[in-house]
Design a protein around this motif. Structure first.
Motif, PDB file in Angstrom:
ATOM      1  N   ARG A  16      44.469  48.040  38.163  1.00  0.00           N
ATOM      2  CA  ARG A  16      44.833  47.571  36.826  1.00  0.00           C
ATOM      3  C   ARG A  16      44.611  46.065  36.725  1.00  0.00           C
ATOM      4  O   ARG A  16      44.840  45.330  37.670  1.00  0.00           O
ATOM      5  CB  ARG A  16      46.278  47.920  36.517  1.00  0.00           C
ATOM      6  CG  ARG A  16      46.508  49.422  36.456  1.00  0.00           C
ATOM      7  CD  ARG A  16      47.909  49.766  36.053  1.00  0.00           C
ATOM      8  NE  ARG A  16      48.253  49.295  34.724  1.00  0.00           N
ATOM      9  CZ  ARG A  16      47.952  49.928  33.592  1.00  0.00           C
ATOM     10  NH1 ARG A  16      47.289  51.057  33.645  1.00  0.00           N
ATOM     11  NH2 ARG A  16      48.316  49.455  32.430  1.00  0.00           N
ATOM     12  N   ALA A  18      44.664  42.424  33.932  1.00  0.00           N
ATOM     13  CA  ALA A  18      45.228  41.785  32.740  1.00  0.00           C
ATOM     14  C   ALA A  18      44.374  40.558  32.427  1.00  0.00           C
ATOM     15  O   ALA A  18      43.688  40.013  33.302  1.00  0.00           O
ATOM     16  CB  ALA A  18      46.677  41.374  32.991  1.00  0.00           C
ATOM     17  N   TRP A  19      44.405  40.122  31.174  1.00  0.00           N
ATOM     18  CA  TRP A  19      43.664  38.914  30.783  1.00  0.00           C
ATOM     19  C   TRP A  19      44.189  37.717  31.559  1.00  0.00           C
ATOM     20  O   TRP A  19      45.386  37.598  31.808  1.00  0.00           O
ATOM     21  CB  TRP A  19      43.867  38.625  29.290  1.00  0.00           C
ATOM     22  CG  TRP A  19      43.089  39.482  28.368  1.00  0.00           C
ATOM     23  CD1 TRP A  19      43.551  40.555  27.679  1.00  0.00           C
ATOM     24  CD2 TRP A  19      41.708  39.351  28.013  1.00  0.00           C
ATOM     25  NE1 TRP A  19      42.546  41.104  26.926  1.00  0.00           N
ATOM     26  CE2 TRP A  19      41.407  40.384  27.108  1.00  0.00           C
ATOM     27  CE3 TRP A  19      40.698  38.462  28.377  1.00  0.00           C
ATOM     28  CZ2 TRP A  19      40.148  40.553  26.560  1.00  0.00           C
ATOM     29  CZ3 TRP A  19      39.443  38.633  27.836  1.00  0.00           C
ATOM     30  CH2 TRP A  19      39.179  39.668  26.947  1.00  0.00           C
ATOM     31  N   ARG A  21      45.331  33.912  31.809  1.00  0.00           N
ATOM     32  CA  ARG A  21      46.050  33.115  30.819  1.00  0.00           C
ATOM     33  C   ARG A  21      45.266  31.876  30.384  1.00  0.00           C
ATOM     34  O   ARG A  21      45.506  31.354  29.317  1.00  0.00           O
ATOM     35  CB  ARG A  21      47.401  32.703  31.374  1.00  0.00           C
ATOM     36  CG  ARG A  21      48.254  33.897  31.737  1.00  0.00           C
ATOM     37  CD  ARG A  21      49.717  33.544  31.748  1.00  0.00           C
ATOM     38  NE  ARG A  21      50.528  34.605  32.284  1.00  0.00           N
ATOM     39  CZ  ARG A  21      50.893  35.670  31.620  1.00  0.00           C
ATOM     40  NH1 ARG A  21      50.486  35.846  30.416  1.00  0.00           N
ATOM     41  NH2 ARG A  21      51.666  36.583  32.185  1.00  0.00           N
ATOM     42  N   SER A  79      39.545  42.402  23.299  1.00  0.00           N
ATOM     43  CA  SER A  79      40.924  41.910  23.170  1.00  0.00           C
ATOM     44  C   SER A  79      41.665  42.640  22.054  1.00  0.00           C
ATOM     45  O   SER A  79      42.856  42.930  22.188  1.00  0.00           O
ATOM     46  CB  SER A  79      40.936  40.398  22.937  1.00  0.00           C
ATOM     47  OG  SER A  79      40.481  40.090  21.645  1.00  0.00           O
ATOM     48  N   ARG A  82      42.608  46.030  23.429  1.00  0.00           N
ATOM     49  CA  ARG A  82      43.719  45.939  24.378  1.00  0.00           C
ATOM     50  C   ARG A  82      45.036  45.698  23.667  1.00  0.00           C
ATOM     51  O   ARG A  82      46.080  46.168  24.108  1.00  0.00           O
ATOM     52  CB  ARG A  82      43.460  44.853  25.408  1.00  0.00           C
ATOM     53  CG  ARG A  82      42.555  45.338  26.529  1.00  0.00           C
ATOM     54  CD  ARG A  82      42.424  44.315  27.622  1.00  0.00           C
ATOM     55  NE  ARG A  82      43.661  44.028  28.301  1.00  0.00           N
ATOM     56  CZ  ARG A  82      44.076  44.631  29.403  1.00  0.00           C
ATOM     57  NH1 ARG A  82      43.354  45.585  29.940  1.00  0.00           N
ATOM     58  NH2 ARG A  82      45.203  44.279  29.976  1.00  0.00           N
ATOM     59  N   GLY A  86      46.110  49.070  24.662  1.00  0.00           N
ATOM     60  CA  GLY A  86      46.346  48.736  26.070  1.00  0.00           C
ATOM     61  C   GLY A  86      45.195  49.109  26.985  1.00  0.00           C
ATOM     62  O   GLY A  86      45.277  48.973  28.194  1.00  0.00           O
ATOM     63  N   SER A  89      42.212  49.242  30.939  1.00  0.00           N
ATOM     64  CA  SER A  89      43.195  48.647  31.830  1.00  0.00           C
ATOM     65  C   SER A  89      42.642  48.378  33.221  1.00  0.00           C
ATOM     66  O   SER A  89      43.353  47.848  34.065  1.00  0.00           O
ATOM     67  CB  SER A  89      44.420  49.556  31.922  1.00  0.00           C
ATOM     68  OG  SER A  89      44.045  50.827  32.400  1.00  0.00           O
ATOM     69  N   PHE A 170      39.378  38.555  33.608  1.00  0.00           N
ATOM     70  CA  PHE A 170      40.501  39.407  33.970  1.00  0.00           C
ATOM     71  C   PHE A 170      40.940  39.122  35.395  1.00  0.00           C
ATOM     72  O   PHE A 170      40.137  38.750  36.238  1.00  0.00           O
ATOM     73  CB  PHE A 170      40.128  40.891  33.848  1.00  0.00           C
ATOM     74  CG  PHE A 170      39.985  41.357  32.441  1.00  0.00           C
ATOM     75  CD1 PHE A 170      41.076  41.867  31.764  1.00  0.00           C
ATOM     76  CD2 PHE A 170      38.770  41.278  31.787  1.00  0.00           C
ATOM     77  CE1 PHE A 170      40.955  42.292  30.459  1.00  0.00           C
ATOM     78  CE2 PHE A 170      38.637  41.705  30.489  1.00  0.00           C
ATOM     79  CZ  PHE A 170      39.736  42.213  29.814  1.00  0.00           C
ATOM     80  N   GLN A 173      46.392  42.900  37.884  1.00  0.00           N
ATOM     81  CA  GLN A 173      47.741  42.929  37.346  1.00  0.00           C
ATOM     82  C   GLN A 173      48.702  43.241  38.477  1.00  0.00           C
ATOM     83  O   GLN A 173      48.491  44.202  39.229  1.00  0.00           O
ATOM     84  CB  GLN A 173      47.835  43.990  36.256  1.00  0.00           C
ATOM     85  CG  GLN A 173      49.138  43.985  35.516  1.00  0.00           C
ATOM     86  CD  GLN A 173      49.096  44.987  34.373  1.00  0.00           C
ATOM     87  OE1 GLN A 173      48.178  45.789  34.273  1.00  0.00           O
ATOM     88  NE2 GLN A 173      50.092  44.950  33.526  1.00  0.00           N
TER      89      GLN A 173
END
Length: 189
Positions: A16, A18-19, A21, A79, A82, A86, A89, A170, A173
């Motif tokens: 998994r 996540a973007w 930051r 984006s 997502r 979601g 992933s 990415f 996660q």
């Protein structure tokens, strides 16, 4: 020794994500994705004769221009997806979406190009029979013959852009531990 994958989670790209930051990572992913390696390398080795927009523009410049627009647009659409669902992933999901939509975009642009060339051929024709012959030839060459080539180039370009997006924009996660026992999956859901 490489372990044999026994479940779908064991295959690469299934972790998994996540973007990231940092916003500069997304910009860097868009720039890196637009710079598909065959284009800058061949532009350095064989520079085009015509850099400006005209009927004799180099197709590598056209592909680069499309990539500069399509890769940031793809990241933006990713984006939005997502935020809504979601998904994707995983990194594999990000790459797959870029490849699928890149192939569709390449096919649509090639069909549009063939259609525009047919219409331009009508204006240059001396009569109806010559216009019909020009249309047939244009559709056979650009609509049928070069369509698989355009799709292969589009999918290859999109694969590069998807890999850049998946690994630059990415990050993995972190695993969330179930401390209270409330994250148990239901069989009936």
């Amino acid at each position: 020794m490489i372990p044999i994958p026994e479940k779908p989670q064991d295959f690469p790209g299934q972790q998994r994500v996540a973007w990231r930051r940092e916003p500069h990572r997304i910009v860097l992913a868009a720039i890196a994705g637009a710079m598909w390696p065959p284009i800058p390398i061949t532009l350095l080795i064989w520079p085009p004769n015509n850099w400006g927009p005209s009927l004799e523009v180099d197709l590598r410049l056209v592909a680069l221009f499309i990539g500069v627009i399509a890769v940031p647009a793809g990241l933006w659409l990713l984006s939005r997806e997502r935020e809504r669902t979601g998904r994707p992933s995983t990194r594999l999901g990000v790459v797959w979406r870029f490849m699928f939509y890149g192939g569709l975009l390449a096919a649509a642009l090639q069909a549009l190009f063939a259609l525009v060339l047919c219409i331009l051929g009508w204006f240059e024709a001396g009569g109806i029979a010559q216009a019909a012959g020009a249309t047939e030839t244009t559709l056979l060459i650009y609509g049928v013959g070069l369509l698989p080539v355009a799709v292969m180039v589009g999918v290859s370009y999109a694969l590069w852009a998807g890999l850049c997006a998946a690994f630059i924009a990415f990050m993995p996660q972190p695993e969330v531990r179930d401390r209270l026992g409330v994250m148990v999956e239901r069989d009936g859901a």
